[in-house]
Design a protein around this motif. Structure first.
Motif, mmCIF file in Angstrom:
data_model
loop_
_atom_site.group_PDB
_atom_site.id
_atom_site.type_symbol
_atom_site.label_atom_id
_atom_site.label_comp_id
_atom_site.label_asym_id
_atom_site.label_seq_id
_atom_site.Cartn_x
_atom_site.Cartn_y
_atom_site.Cartn_z
ATOM 1 N N ILE A 1 -42.122 -10.051 18.290
ATOM 2 C CA ILE A 1 -43.377 -9.852 17.787
ATOM 3 C C ILE A 1 -43.942 -8.919 18.589
ATOM 4 O O ILE A 1 -43.645 -8.598 19.751
ATOM 5 C CB ILE A 1 -44.106 -11.406 18.150
ATOM 6 C CG1 ILE A 1 -43.661 -12.310 17.009
ATOM 7 C CG2 ILE A 1 -45.642 -11.117 18.017
ATOM 8 C CD1 ILE A 1 -44.136 -13.877 17.398
ATOM 9 N N LEU A 2 -45.148 -8.065 17.916
ATOM 10 C CA LEU A 2 -45.379 -6.830 18.570
ATOM 11 C C LEU A 2 -45.839 -7.009 19.823
ATOM 12 O O LEU A 2 -46.691 -7.819 20.236
ATOM 13 C CB LEU A 2 -46.551 -6.451 17.589
ATOM 14 C CG LEU A 2 -47.279 -5.057 18.087
ATOM 15 C CD1 LEU A 2 -46.239 -3.929 17.950
ATOM 16 C CD2 LEU A 2 -48.526 -4.805 17.292
ATOM 17 N N GLY A 3 -45.304 -6.308 20.823
ATOM 18 C CA GLY A 3 -45.769 -6.326 22.265
ATOM 19 C C GLY A 3 -45.082 -7.455 23.063
ATOM 20 O O GLY A 3 -45.244 -7.615 24.197
ATOM 21 N N GLN A 4 -44.242 -8.171 22.301
ATOM 22 C CA GLN A 4 -43.459 -9.215 23.281
ATOM 23 C C GLN A 4 -41.983 -9.183 23.327
ATOM 24 O O GLN A 4 -41.482 -7.995 22.960
ATOM 25 C CB GLN A 4 -43.868 -10.844 22.441
ATOM 26 C CG GLN A 4 -45.440 -10.999 22.364
ATOM 27 C CD GLN A 4 -45.499 -12.034 21.776
ATOM 28 O OE1 GLN A 4 -44.959 -13.178 21.901
ATOM 29 N NE2 GLN A 4 -46.916 -12.421 21.254
ATOM 30 N N LYS A 5 -41.439 -9.943 23.862
ATOM 31 C CA LYS A 5 -39.925 -9.817 24.144
ATOM 32 C C LYS A 5 -39.190 -10.353 22.843
ATOM 33 O O LYS A 5 -39.646 -10.784 21.900
ATOM 34 C CB LYS A 5 -39.598 -10.742 25.333
ATOM 35 C CG LYS A 5 -39.454 -12.204 25.042
ATOM 36 C CD LYS A 5 -38.858 -13.096 26.224
ATOM 37 C CE LYS A 5 -38.934 -14.548 26.045
ATOM 38 N NZ LYS A 5 -38.438 -15.341 27.109
ATOM 39 N N VAL A 6 -37.970 -9.839 22.985
ATOM 40 C CA VAL A 6 -36.923 -10.065 21.900
ATOM 41 C C VAL A 6 -36.612 -11.426 21.915
ATOM 42 O O VAL A 6 -36.140 -11.960 22.971
ATOM 43 C CB VAL A 6 -35.895 -9.091 21.773
ATOM 44 C CG1 VAL A 6 -34.832 -9.299 20.650
ATOM 45 C CG2 VAL A 6 -36.280 -7.657 21.949
ATOM 46 N N GLU A 7 -36.456 -12.332 20.779
ATOM 47 C CA GLU A 7 -36.033 -13.608 20.748
ATOM 48 C C GLU A 7 -34.975 -13.732 19.604
ATOM 49 O O GLU A 7 -34.876 -13.334 18.805
ATOM 50 C CB GLU A 7 -37.210 -14.582 20.187
ATOM 51 C CG GLU A 7 -38.569 -14.517 21.150
ATOM 52 C CD GLU A 7 -39.577 -15.222 20.311
ATOM 53 O OE1 GLU A 7 -40.089 -16.323 20.940
ATOM 54 O OE2 GLU A 7 -40.339 -14.525 19.328
ATOM 55 N N PHE A 8 -33.999 -14.846 20.289
ATOM 56 C CA PHE A 8 -32.932 -14.882 19.408
ATOM 57 C C PHE A 8 -33.383 -16.135 18.244
ATOM 58 O O PHE A 8 -34.093 -16.943 18.296
ATOM 59 C CB PHE A 8 -31.841 -16.049 20.504
ATOM 60 C CG PHE A 8 -30.853 -16.380 19.465
ATOM 61 C CD1 PHE A 8 -30.789 -17.851 19.385
ATOM 62 C CD2 PHE A 8 -29.799 -15.954 18.957
ATOM 63 C CE1 PHE A 8 -29.806 -18.382 18.958
ATOM 64 C CE2 PHE A 8 -28.521 -16.305 18.559
ATOM 65 C CZ PHE A 8 -28.856 -17.988 18.302
ATOM 66 N N LEU A 9 -33.021 -15.621 16.966
ATOM 67 C CA LEU A 9 -33.134 -16.665 16.031
ATOM 68 C C LEU A 9 -31.820 -17.348 15.514
ATOM 69 O O LEU A 9 -31.730 -18.410 15.463
ATOM 70 C CB LEU A 9 -33.533 -15.696 14.691
ATOM 71 C CG LEU A 9 -34.916 -15.094 14.622
ATOM 72 C CD1 LEU A 9 -35.081 -14.116 13.407
ATOM 73 C CD2 LEU A 9 -35.811 -16.118 14.840
ATOM 74 N N VAL A 10 -30.680 -16.483 15.322
ATOM 75 C CA VAL A 10 -29.523 -17.120 14.599
ATOM 76 C C VAL A 10 -28.317 -16.600 15.177
ATOM 77 O O VAL A 10 -28.454 -15.259 15.056
ATOM 78 C CB VAL A 10 -29.595 -17.705 13.105
ATOM 79 C CG1 VAL A 10 -29.756 -16.239 12.415
ATOM 80 C CG2 VAL A 10 -28.744 -18.442 12.712
ATOM 81 N N SER A 11 -27.116 -17.193 15.436
ATOM 82 C CA SER A 11 -25.952 -16.591 15.278
ATOM 83 C C SER A 11 -25.128 -16.885 14.126
ATOM 84 O O SER A 11 -25.145 -17.963 13.834
ATOM 85 C CB SER A 11 -25.107 -16.572 16.771
ATOM 86 O OG SER A 11 -25.099 -18.100 17.014
ATOM 87 N N PHE A 12 -24.273 -16.066 13.776
ATOM 88 C CA PHE A 12 -23.191 -16.265 12.644
ATOM 89 C C PHE A 12 -21.650 -16.087 13.089
ATOM 90 O O PHE A 12 -21.689 -14.980 13.332
ATOM 91 C CB PHE A 12 -23.764 -15.410 11.438
ATOM 92 C CG PHE A 12 -23.247 -15.988 10.049
ATOM 93 C CD1 PHE A 12 -22.595 -15.557 9.477
ATOM 94 C CD2 PHE A 12 -23.950 -17.039 9.358
ATOM 95 C CE1 PHE A 12 -21.834 -15.770 8.182
ATOM 96 C CE2 PHE A 12 -23.575 -17.337 8.214
ATOM 97 C CZ PHE A 12 -22.494 -16.593 7.536
ATOM 98 N N TYR A 13 -20.559 -16.967 12.767
ATOM 99 C CA TYR A 13 -19.645 -16.770 13.150
ATOM 100 C C TYR A 13 -18.498 -17.498 12.209
ATOM 101 O O TYR A 13 -18.999 -18.464 11.981
ATOM 102 C CB TYR A 13 -19.326 -17.112 14.860
ATOM 103 C CG TYR A 13 -17.837 -17.065 15.135
ATOM 104 C CD1 TYR A 13 -17.029 -18.295 15.398
ATOM 105 C CD2 TYR A 13 -17.277 -15.769 15.572
ATOM 106 C CE1 TYR A 13 -16.003 -18.223 15.873
ATOM 107 C CE2 TYR A 13 -15.705 -15.761 15.762
ATOM 108 C CZ TYR A 13 -15.223 -16.834 15.967
ATOM 109 O OH TYR A 13 -13.934 -16.980 16.327
ATOM 110 N N ASN A 14 -17.545 -16.749 11.924
ATOM 111 C CA ASN A 14 -16.806 -17.313 10.964
ATOM 112 C C ASN A 14 -17.316 -17.966 9.679
ATOM 113 O O ASN A 14 -16.822 -19.286 9.387
ATOM 114 C CB ASN A 14 -15.672 -18.661 11.797
ATOM 115 C CG ASN A 14 -14.488 -18.934 11.443
ATOM 116 O OD1 ASN A 14 -13.952 -17.916 10.484
ATOM 117 N ND2 ASN A 14 -14.021 -19.948 11.398
#
Lengths: 114, 114
Positions: free
Chosen positions: B38-51
């Motif tokens: 979000i503008l001006g904020q930190k980077v946030e994890f949403l989802v990881s995808f493996y296999n």
């Protein structure tokens, strides 16, 4: 839950001066990353630090890692205007079960003034 | 150097509409991710995808979100019914943990919900 704290969040420097950005994290980690972000842009990888005592340097930036203290530093030497950007540290949790997801700090907005 | 490609670079959508954000990760990488900022904020994890399946998702990644890797190359993030608070920069990333260099982030998609 892994937490990452950066300080300072805002840093205004004069050209030619030195300064250090600090990154603390709360639990054992196996990788620490430093990124640079210019406004509206993506994340540019600066350093990946993998082991205790690791030190990496690129130009005026030097990063180090102390896994015992759970602390990384990003040292800026003789700052120039082109270094103005937001700097993020990010950490992965230990082990493959973490899926290597990154937990980011809030970022340090660095402004280098003439 | 291999790149992660994201399209579109900017998308404006009306609240309640569905959007699909597209990514082409680095082909021989093993883990694929979506992060948002979000503008001006930190980077946030949403989802990881493996296999070919979701390996982890955050609290942000609710039932309105889904991911697919339908053809082994494209990696998509779908938001079924967008809200104003979904406005953010969305970054795709990929990693091969066997390699010592860091994540590769895409250039991002700026999503604006009006």
């Amino acid at each position: 839950e892994l937490k990452v704290e950066q300080n300072p969040l805002f840093l205004s420097m004069q050209e030619g001066k030195n300064y250090t950005i600090y990154c603390n994290y709360s639990t054992t980690s196996d990788r620490l990353y430093w990124y640079r972000q210019d406004p509206g842009k993506s994340l540019e990888s600066l350093f990946v630090l993998l082991s205790n005592g690791a030190v990496k340097q690129e130009g005026r930036l030097m990063a180090s890692l102390d896994t015992k203290a759970r602390l990384s530093t990003l040292h800026i030497t003789a700052a120039v205007h082109d270094l103005s950007a937001t700097y993020f540290c990010a950490v992965t949790s230990m082990g493959g079960g973490s899926n290597y997801k990154l937990t980011f700090g809030k970022g340090t907005l660095l402004t280098v003034n003439p | 150097e291999p790149e992660v490609t994201q399209t579109p670079s900017h998308q404006v959508t009306q609240m309640g509409q569905e959007v699909i954000l597209r990514c082409v990760p680095i082909s021989n990488h093993l883990y694929f991710y979506w992060y948002r900022q979000i503008l001006g904020q930190k980077v946030e994890f949403l989802v990881s995808f493996y296999n070919n399946e979701i390996s982890e998702k955050s609290e942000i990644f609710d039932d309105q979100f889904s991911v697919e890797r339908p053809d082994g190359s494209n990696f998509t993030l779908k938001i079924r019914s967008t809200k104003l608070e979904d406005s953010a920069m969305y970054f795709c990333a990929s990693i091969d943990p066997r390699e010592n260099y860091g994540y590769t982030f895409g250039s991002g998609t700026r999503l604006t919900v009006v």
